[in-house]
Enzyme design. Sequence first.
Site, mmCIF file in Angstrom:
data_model
loop_
_atom_site.group_PDB
_atom_site.id
_atom_site.type_symbol
_atom_site.label_atom_id
_atom_site.label_comp_id
_atom_site.label_asym_id
_atom_site.label_seq_id
_atom_site.Cartn_x
_atom_site.Cartn_y
_atom_site.Cartn_z
ATOM 1 N N GLU A 224 0.979 -1.155 -0.069
ATOM 2 C CA GLU A 224 -0.001 -0.022 -0.148
ATOM 3 C C GLU A 224 0.806 1.166 0.035
ATOM 4 O O GLU A 224 1.853 1.131 0.665
ATOM 5 C CB GLU A 224 -0.945 -0.064 1.336
ATOM 6 N N GLU A 335 -10.394 6.433 1.578
ATOM 7 C CA GLU A 335 -10.774 5.917 2.849
ATOM 8 C C GLU A 335 -10.898 7.098 3.912
ATOM 9 O O GLU A 335 -9.911 7.719 3.910
ATOM 10 C CB GLU A 335 -10.138 4.776 3.275
#
Length: 415
Positions: A224, A335
């Site tokens: 990520e 997010e």
Amino acid sequence: MALPCGSGRRWTRAVKMTFYLFFHIPMSSFGNRNTNTIFDKKQKLEVQQQLKRLNKPALKSIESPDGDIIDCVDINKQPAFDHPLLKNHTIQMRPSSYPEGFSFDESNDVSSNSEPKFTQSWHLNGRCPEGTIPIRRTKEEDLLRAGSAANYGRKKHRSIPSAQNSADQVIHEYAVLTEQGDKYYGMMAEINVWNPHTQETKEFSLSQFWMTAGIYGQDLNTIEAGMMVNEDLYGDNNTRLFTYWTNDFYQRTGCYNLRCSGFVQVDNQIATGATITPYSNYDGTQSSVKFYVWKDINGKGDWWMKIADRDFGYWPSSIFSILSDSASSVQWGGEVINLMQDGQHTTTQMGSGHFPEEGLGKASFFKNLNVIDGSKTLTGPRNNQTIITNPNCYNLINSGDSFYFGGPGRNPNCP
């Protein structure tokens, strides 16, 4: 010295009485003595010992205008090599090859008046010399916010798009594009840079990509990276670059940036955890950063990442279980954490804080999306779907190889 016969019981009673008095009688009975003094000193000593262990010796230190201290650490003494599988690791200064079809350049322009290059705040006061890597120094207040060195830099709430961990009493809100259905050996994306508002200290807002393999809740492996506003982690509301990885669903492995050993950095100009500049301006100048990740299949099979025009570093294949072969999904998007303070949806923003319908210059975007598929071919997303947890709060409009996303959080349609 031996105690007289029978004095042991009296000594024991005396000790017990002392402990009773210390812990049960109000401290006002002892004058102005501070009950926390002894414990504060002990905690202070422990924190200092932890900081000494966490911060590698610096050959040069640079104070950033935003209050960070960037330490230029010998590339051979970086945290990566604390990993037990990397004790005798030989640094690869560059990948053996670049994927066919990846176009690299220094520009991150998305409009005629965009800033032409990727910068961070600390660059205003200096650069790290060759043979070193820049590392954001961990400070005492960082550990105190985290509660311990063990917690610092770790994810507090384990979750990925499309899956929720019921044990977490927080809400993850997503606006994400997911590509799956094949094996994946790389991806690329250009991410718009904004500075979203966050309502609560323990809430965050991020824009990132995920490359994943394995089963959620069991053996999930991830790579990520992206940018985030996370006051709980960094102590401010700046937008910062981050990386992350795990090979066991965030349980024992994985930390933000270089906090945990594993990722090998080779670049001396970019610091993870440091502020990204400049931000995009609403209906004005836009700024973005390009990310490239690929498996170096002609070399040692490591997962390399390029940021803008820089070969930033790599995740050694050996630190993964399932991702040592390939990824099974690639995801891009936003997010936020929504703590539902006072029973209301958070006002924490995603992206620019504006809905995707507003378009270029106003809404946040991902563009130039590509994956390296099972045939080792660079292609745009083909087997994709959107994951939008609450479109009245944050939404996404997909255009194939690009999308706009984001939103303001709480609003009349998102109470």
